[in-house]
Design an enzyme around this catalytic site. Structure first.
Site, PDB file in Angstrom:
ATOM      1  N   GLU A 162       6.896 -56.059  36.355  1.00  0.00           N
ATOM      2  CA  GLU A 162       5.459 -56.222  36.519  1.00  0.00           C
ATOM      3  C   GLU A 162       5.190 -57.646  36.937  1.00  0.00           C
ATOM      4  OE1 GLU A 162       3.025 -54.480  33.419  1.00  0.00           O
ATOM      5  OE2 GLU A 162       3.202 -52.465  34.542  1.00  0.00           O
ATOM      6  N   GLU A 319       6.523 -46.678  35.581  1.00  0.00           N
ATOM      7  CA  GLU A 319       6.064 -46.521  34.400  1.00  0.00           C
ATOM      8  C   GLU A 319       4.875 -45.477  34.195  1.00  0.00           C
ATOM      9  OE1 GLU A 319       5.305 -49.976  31.985  1.00  0.00           O
ATOM     10  OE2 GLU A 319       7.009 -51.006  32.981  1.00  0.00           O
TER      11      GLU A 319
END
Ligand code: GLA
Length: 698
Positions: A162, A319
């Protein structure tokens, strides 16, 4: 046109059987003793897990000191996974620098706008532009790639994690240096920069590149173009870092595809993912649901946008959560059916992988109350049963793998630059919310049962019949020209308040608003009429507006007024207009915020005018989301029950591929929050002949 699938990451099974959905999670075995690893792989097999992402936060464990490395534990984990038939998306492990590194080199720590240096002790505490960080990180990437190049479990590389989640905006001296270089490349000369930044205003003229700084905390509003450029720069700086890691991986393991997990529409809007997508081999996304009335709409919107960013190719849901997260104000558990439905909405929008954060819920640490595939309660739990059931569902959907989403006839434009621009300081209203306005339009499409592609401004619009571009504030001349051509070619455009106003330098298009779109829309606005928080205005069509109004003058005989203000300062003036130039297209303008419900009325009639129709039976529109994937031979109709009650869809043709439905005498019934996937021939519909024009949107 259906784009060709690109399946770098779904290595087909060695026995020749068809590629399956990737299913799994982030796996953090370093948090657990070895005995647990054995149980982990046993349960993974039980759940149908095919892939795990490993070593995301393992830097401190892999390199306990500058000159010490410890890979043995990871060797063992990868071997164990491989011997159990589980593949690995291996992280480069650079996401969070270890304490020895920040102690040795505190100059890698990011600096905030207000000049505070962020400390170690959480994660992602590094400057995207730090040459020192980069040197250490790339050494680790090199070590990982060298050691695991030939490991049979390795199917993909997961760069960092991320990127930009916590460190997208860094105002350090490193950032200042790189910002100047970036500006030199963008503008070439200081004159160019001074013009773009309009530095005649407030005595800001620069005489030397070294005088330029990031927009640090200043006495008043920082230069708006400097702010916009800093956003562009920050996205590019991190993209440059992404490339640096990728280049090491491509040099050492050219056959292994590379990804990094995006957060499309997630917590930060800092990363311009449409620009990043081409840097990696396949797009991955992380998505977490936001509780509230638009929970499911936002999920679908984000998945649809990810599909576009992935260029229409299958993408990887890296995710999401099996149940509650730990970082919202109140972290709600998912209700029965939501785990599977959330996952399948992503699949419906082109995901060929369904993964969670994380495999086993941590017993300690900041995320110990974040759900996982194996919860604190252990495998004897509703969550784990839902996880294994989803594994079976994905297996039943194997034929869908590799198919791509069938393009819709309508598109909704999502523009990063407008998102950045309208939410800065010094606007006519600080209440502007780009994402919310776009989401409301998306909700309106869903409520009408009309499929819509979420696209970015670079998308080719020519294939669409209808394009909505709400709050499209930054409109360079070239974009205005493309929108004009779209309408000239027979396309139907709808836009809103505060659109068309500025160019790429954030300079106002003079002569009246909506600036670059004024002629196309056939209207002129002399002054904006933003509304105080909570103030509403009535429209003469019965709808209610908020946030904004405009003092509109219709300037073109081809433009008509669809609704007028019935109250407020603009009472009697146009609120919604539509210009229908010769040639068949149209351009509509909605000058106030109508919200999802109000918009669905307006949108319904605009879509009817454009001949864009729902493909769902009238009685389920709004309660069922429809998405279609196709492999050129078969089409897979995903019917998602958006409600908490059963939805009867009537008689359907085609083969039912999932267990998320009940066969009833009256036809297909979707259980509460259930999903059905129907296989029909490409071009056919489970609801009868697909003849455009037979079922107007109601
Ligand atoms: C992000 C991160 C994960 C984890 C989850 C929790 O997506 O990538 O490491 O922190 O959030 O929701």
């Amino acid at each position: 046109m259906t784009p060709a699938p690109a399946h770098h990451w779904l290595r087909p099974p060695a026995d020749g059987s068809p590629a399956r959905f990737a299913y799994g999670a982030d796996y953090n075995p370093e948090q657990w003793p070895r005995e647990v690893w054995k149980e982990d792989v046993r349960l993974m097999r039980e759940a149908g897990v095919t892939i795990v992402s490993v070593a995301i936060f393992s830097w401190a464990r892999l390199q306990p000191a500058e000159d010490r490395w410890d890979f043995e534990w990871l060797d063992e984990v990868l071997d164990l996974l491989h011997s159990n038939g589980i593949t690995v998306d291996l992280a480069t492990a650079t996401a969070s620098p270890p304490p020895w590194l920040t102690t040795l080199h505190p100059e890698i720590l990011p600096v905030t706008r207000t000049g505070e240096t962020l400390a170690q002790g959480a994660r992602q505490h590094w400057r995207p532009t730090s040459p020192v960080f980069r040197e250490y990180a790339l050494r680790l990437v090199e070590a990982m790639a060298t050691r695991y190049a030939d490991h049979p479990a390795l199917v993909a590389w997961h760069i960092s994690n991320e990127l930009g989640c916590h460190n997208i905006y860094d105002y350090s001296d490193d950032a200042a240096r790189y910002f100047r270089d970036w500006l030199r490349t963008r503008y070439g000369t200081l004159d160019g920069l001074n013009h773009a930044w309009a530095t005649s205003f407030w005595s800001q003229r620069y005489g030397d590149w070294d005088e330029i700084q990031p927009p640090r905390l200043a006495a008043s509003h920082a230069n708006p173009t400097q702010q916009l450029d800093f956003k562009r720069f920050s996205s590019d700086a991190l993209k440059d870092y992404l490339r640096a890691e990728r280049d090491v991986l491509r040099r050492l393991t050219p056959a292994i595809p590379v990804t990094t997990n995006f957060m499309v529409m997630g917590g930060t809007k800092g990363m311009s993912y449409p620009d990043w997508a081409e840097e990696i081999d396949f797009v991955s996304n992380d998505h977490y649901a936001h509780p509230g009335p638009q929970r499911l709409d936002e999920l679908s919107f984000s998945a649809g946008l990810t599909h576009s960013i992935a260029g229409g190719r299958p993408w990887f849901l890296m995710e999401h959560s099996t149940s509650a997260v730990n970082w919202q104000t109140v972290n709600l558990a998912k209700r029965e059916g939501e785990l599977a439905r959330d996952s399948l909405v992503h699949v419906a929008h082109g995901a060929d992988a369904v993964c969670f954060f994380q495999w086993r819920q941590s017993a300690a640490g900041a995320e110990k109350y974040h759900s996982a595939m194996v919860p604190h309660a252990g495998p004897d739990s509703e969550v784990f049963r839902a996880v294994t059931a989803l594994g079976r569902t994905l297996e039943a959907l194997t034929p869908v793998v590799g198919s791509v989403r069938e393009p819709a006839r309508a598109a909704l434009v999502y523009d990063w630059e407008s998102w950045w621009a309208v939410e800065r300081d010094s606007q006519p209203s600080s209440l502007l919310d780009y994402r919310q306005e776009a989401l409301d339009w998306y909700s309106a499409f869903l409520s009408l049962g009309v499929r819509v592609d979420v696209v970015t401004t670079s998308a080719d619009l020519t294939g669409y019949d209808f394009v909505a571009a709400p709050l499209l504030h930054v409109v360079p001349r070239a974009l205005a020209g493309r929108l004009e051509a779209f309408v000239r070619g027979g396309g139907h455009l709808a836009t809103t308040y505060y659109s068309g106003v500025v160019d790429e330098n954030d300079h106002v298009h003079l002569g009246g608003y909506p600036g670059a779109l004024r002629e196309l829309l056939g209207i002129r606005v002399e002054e904006f009429g933003p509304l105080q928080e909570g103030v509403e205005v009535r429209l003469d069509n019965g709808l209610t507006g908020g946030l904004w109004t405009d003092r509109i003058e219709v300037t073109d005989p081809e433009a008509t007024v669809l609704a007028r203000y019935g109250s407020g300062d603009q009472a009697g003036r146009p609120a919604i207009t539509r210009r229908v130039p010769a040639g068949g297209g149209s351009a509509a303008y909605v000058s106030t915020r109508l919200g999802g419900e109000g918009l669905s009325e307006v949108l319904g009639s605009l879509l009817s005018g454009a001949g864009v129709l729902s493909e769902l039976p009238a009685e389920v529109r709004g309660r069922v989301e429809l998405t279609v994937r196709t492999d050129g031979v078969h089409a897979y109709w995903f019917l998602v029950n958006r409600t908490d009650g059963p939805v009867a869809c009537g008689t359907v043709a085609g083969q039912l591929m999932t267990g998320h439905q009940e066969a009833a005498e009256e036809g297909l019934v979707l259980p509460p929050r259930g999903v059905a996937v129907l296989r029909v021939a490409t071009g056919a519909s489970p609801f009868g002949p697909r003849v455009p024009g037979t079922a107007p949107v109601e």
